[in-house]
Design a protein around this motif. Structure first.
Motif, PDB file in Angstrom:
ATOM      1  N   UNK A 133       0.819  -1.206   0.000  1.00 39.21           N
ATOM      2  CA  UNK A 133       0.000   0.000   0.000  1.00 39.21           C
ATOM      3  C   UNK A 133       0.857   1.262   0.000  1.00 39.21           C
ATOM      4  N   UNK A 134       1.965   1.250   0.759  1.00 39.11           N
ATOM      5  CA  UNK A 134       2.861   2.409   0.818  1.00 39.11           C
ATOM      6  C   UNK A 134       3.407   2.739  -0.573  1.00 39.11           C
ATOM      7  N   UNK A 135       3.907   1.724  -1.284  1.00 38.11           N
ATOM      8  CA  UNK A 135       4.487   1.951  -2.606  1.00 38.11           C
ATOM      9  C   UNK A 135       3.477   2.495  -3.603  1.00 38.11           C
ATOM     10  N   UNK A 136       2.286   1.896  -3.633  1.00 38.80           N
ATOM     11  CA  UNK A 136       1.262   2.362  -4.565  1.00 38.80           C
ATOM     12  C   UNK A 136       0.785   3.763  -4.207  1.00 38.80           C
ATOM     13  N   UNK A 137       0.765   4.080  -2.912  1.00 40.33           N
ATOM     14  CA  UNK A 137       0.348   5.412  -2.468  1.00 40.33           C
ATOM     15  C   UNK A 137       1.279   6.493  -3.004  1.00 40.33           C
ATOM     16  N   UNK A 138       2.588   6.216  -3.033  1.00 42.08           N
ATOM     17  CA  UNK A 138       3.546   7.219  -3.510  1.00 42.08           C
ATOM     18  C   UNK A 138       3.415   7.467  -5.015  1.00 42.08           C
ATOM     19  N   UNK A 139       2.681   6.617  -5.705  1.00 40.71           N
ATOM     20  CA  UNK A 139       2.378   6.849  -7.120  1.00 40.71           C
ATOM     21  C   UNK A 139       1.013   7.502  -7.265  1.00 40.71           C
ATOM     22  N   UNK A 140       0.008   6.973  -6.567  1.00 46.85           N
ATOM     23  CA  UNK A 140      -1.376   7.406  -6.757  1.00 46.85           C
ATOM     24  C   UNK A 140      -1.627   8.813  -6.235  1.00 46.85           C
ATOM     25  N   UNK A 141      -1.062   9.157  -5.073  1.00 46.31           N
ATOM     26  CA  UNK A 141      -1.319  10.484  -4.498  1.00 46.31           C
ATOM     27  C   UNK A 141      -0.788  11.609  -5.397  1.00 46.31           C
ATOM     28  N   UNK A 142       0.486  11.549  -5.874  1.00 46.23           N
ATOM     29  CA  UNK A 142       0.943  12.627  -6.771  1.00 46.23           C
ATOM     30  C   UNK A 142       0.136  12.735  -8.056  1.00 46.23           C
ATOM     31  N   UNK A 143      -0.302  11.587  -8.615  1.00 47.16           N
ATOM     32  CA  UNK A 143      -1.089  11.635  -9.843  1.00 47.16           C
ATOM     33  C   UNK A 143      -2.448  12.285  -9.596  1.00 47.16           C
ATOM     34  N   UNK A 144      -3.094  11.926  -8.503  1.00 39.90           N
ATOM     35  CA  UNK A 144      -4.384  12.540  -8.172  1.00 39.90           C
ATOM     36  C   UNK A 144      -4.207  14.039  -7.928  1.00 39.90           C
ATOM     37  N   UNK A 145      -3.182  14.393  -7.149  1.00 39.65           N
ATOM     38  CA  UNK A 145      -2.935  15.803  -6.841  1.00 39.65           C
ATOM     39  C   UNK A 145      -2.675  16.611  -8.116  1.00 39.65           C
ATOM     40  N   UNK A 146      -1.903  16.035  -9.034  1.00 38.13           N
ATOM     41  CA  UNK A 146      -1.587  16.741 -10.283  1.00 38.13           C
ATOM     42  C   UNK A 146      -2.845  17.004 -11.104  1.00 38.13           C
ATOM     43  N   UNK A 147      -3.784  16.073 -11.102  1.00 40.48           N
ATOM     44  CA  UNK A 147      -4.926  16.173 -11.999  1.00 40.48           C
ATOM     45  C   UNK A 147      -6.108  16.943 -11.411  1.00 40.48           C
ATOM     46  N   UNK A 148      -6.103  17.205 -10.119  1.00 41.01           N
ATOM     47  CA  UNK A 148      -7.181  18.013  -9.541  1.00 41.01           C
ATOM     48  C   UNK A 148      -6.720  19.441  -9.262  1.00 41.01           C
ATOM     49  N   UNK A 149      -5.443  19.732  -9.515  1.00 44.86           N
ATOM     50  CA  UNK A 149      -4.878  21.038  -9.141  1.00 44.86           C
ATOM     51  C   UNK A 149      -4.667  21.920 -10.370  1.00 44.86           C
TER      52      UNK A 149
END
Length: 476
Positions: A133-149
């Motif tokens: 979960x930690x590894x996937x989080x470090x990919x998913x969170x930046x991608x989500x942040x980039x696309x909603x900002x």
């Protein structure tokens, strides 16, 4: 250009200052709540750092140094595996959906640790599952942040990943010091992903993902929630479509690439992986994981638990400073400041442990300076080199390939972290001076890499960044 169309209600367009302020708050809120998974990841990172006089249960088995190194580092092995498919899964099923799914292995991993019953296998299994979960989080969170900002908030929302990691590390330090048993500690950590699911479930999916899969009405609703009801959705859809066409043009017919586009993707990859190398080979991961070991070796009179909490507080504050300044000062400037201060601190650590080896600091009040050096070191790391490599590849990469490059860079990062975590205690106990010399040399090389190779991305669109990386195009 085969552009999709969307009927915009023209009378809604025309945002005012109040609407824009509300828009910024909602974008920051969405990224903050998404980053609660980063907070949960921070509890895994610091959760099993060895400390003196903490987590002493009757069922707490005393592991050997080798067994302890596996318990501490096994989550990193899970993280590098979890990071690999995360970009693809986020592209296929959605950024929000992926983040919600990631709470399941995090909760399951902590519950396995609760039921471990002095089993080394179950303890490692629980940590490994959390690590996925930690590894996937470090990919998913930046991608989500980039696309909603929006572009002006991209740096601040990108830093949320690291800021919440720091918050999770501090949470683990405090919980470990306050709670009496390992089971209570694991349950306290399992509460965080549960809280994340409850709060994040009400947030919108990435509008970029919704648009790309043809769910235009939902994409419009998500954009209006994030940017305000008067936001020009049609204009944003035009930007997304232009970005898609721009990415498609990277490949010519037959799947071949032009020389310029090969140069572009090669430079994006080199920058992403080079910053990961500079980040991990600074030794910060080992310092965070083994702070108490370093204080014990130095003979400092400071309680290891107290020292860890002080260090954790400093890194959280420094990450907050990075959040405030990253969109004003810029990514490259913060990276240079961070790398320079880290290198200086590593040189001081070389000198400090040289004096320790020569017994020059026996019963000296100067032993206390280790806490100061480590606080400055970790603060400098969290100012730039800690947060920026996690999200800069999403700024540099083409939109359709950002997930893949982010996944590869994150897996590479966790691979390096696994090696460092597994060997740090062995090397620091065998020859600390040589270890700090090595980290200082790598850190100096990282500073030169940023100085001569990394561009500034602050407040720039993908097209502008692309043009800077490939250089001016030749006129025909």
């Amino acid at each position: 250009m085969n552009r999709k169309t969307f009927r915009e209600n023209e009378r809604l367009i025309g945002a005012n200052e109040a609407e824009e302020a509300k828009s910024c708050r909602r974008q920051l809120l969405a990224c903050f709540l998404a980053s609660l998974m980063s907070l949960s990841a921070g509890t895994v990172i610091a959760g099993w750092s060895p400390t003196e006089g903490s987590l002493q249960d009757d069922d707490m088995k005393k592991w050997s140094t080798e067994q302890e190194s596996w318990i501490i580092s096994i989550y990193v092995f899970g993280a590098l595996i979890g990071a690999l498919p995360a970009g693809f899964l986020g592209q296929k099923y959605g950024r929000k959906s992926l983040l919600l799914w990631l709470a399941a292995p995090m909760i399951a991993g902590w519950l396995i640790c609760v039921l471990r019953l002095e089993s080394l296998f179950l303890e490692c299994l629980g940590r490994f599952v959390c690590g996925i979960s930690v590894g996937a989080t470090t990919v998913a969170v930046p991608l989500y942040a980039r696309e909603v900002s929006s572009d002006v908030l991209r740096g601040r929302t990108g830093v949320f990943l690291d800021f919440m990691l720091c918050a999770g590390i501090l949470y683990a330090y405090v919980a470990r010091a306050v709670l009496q048993g390992v089971r209570q500690f694991c349950l306290a950590c399992a509460v965080v992903p549960v809280m994340f699911v409850v709060l994040f479930a009400y947030l919108p999916e990435s509008p970029v993902y919704l648009y790309n899969v043809g769910r235009y009405e939902q994409a419009a609703s998500a954009l209006r929630w994030l940017r305000g009801r008067r936001f020009d959705v049609k204009n944003e859809f035009d930007k997304i479509e232009t970005s898609k066409c721009h990415d498609d043009e990277l490949f010519e017919r037959g799947g071949n690439m032009s020389a310029e586009n090969k140069k572009f993707l090669a430079r994006v990859t080199i920058i992403s992986f080079g910053l990961v190398l500079a980040q991990r080979l600074s030794g910060a991961g080992g310092v965070i994981q083994y702070s108490s070991t370093l204080f014990k070796m130095s003979g400092s009179t400071i309680d290891p638990n107290t020292a860890c909490i002080i260090v954790g507080t400093f890194q959280l504050v420094a990450s907050g400073v990075s959040f405030l300044f990253i969109d004003k000062v810029g990514r490259r400037t913060l990276l240079l400041i961070s790398s320079a201060v880290i290198t200086a601190c590593l040189v001081l650590l070389v000198a400090y442990f040289s004096l320790i080896e020569n017994e020059t600091l026996v019963d000296s009040p100067w032993r206390m300076t280790l806490l100061l050096i480590l606080c400055v070191f970790i603060s400098a790391f969290r100012l730039g080199l800690g947060p920026i490599p996690w999200f800069i590849s999403t700024e540099l990469s083409p939109a359709l390939y950002g997930g893949r490059i982010q996944s590869l860079a994150a897996s590479f990062s966790w691979s390096l972290s696994f090696v460092i975590m597994k060997t740090f205690k062995i090397f620091v106990e065998a020859n600390p001076v040589l270890l700090w010399c090595s980290f200082a040399a790598f850190s100096a090389a990282g500073f030169l890499f940023v100085l001569f190779y990394v561009p500034e991305t602050n407040n720039k669109s993908r097209e502008q960044i692309h043009q800077e990386l490939i250089g001016p195009t030749q006129s025909t």
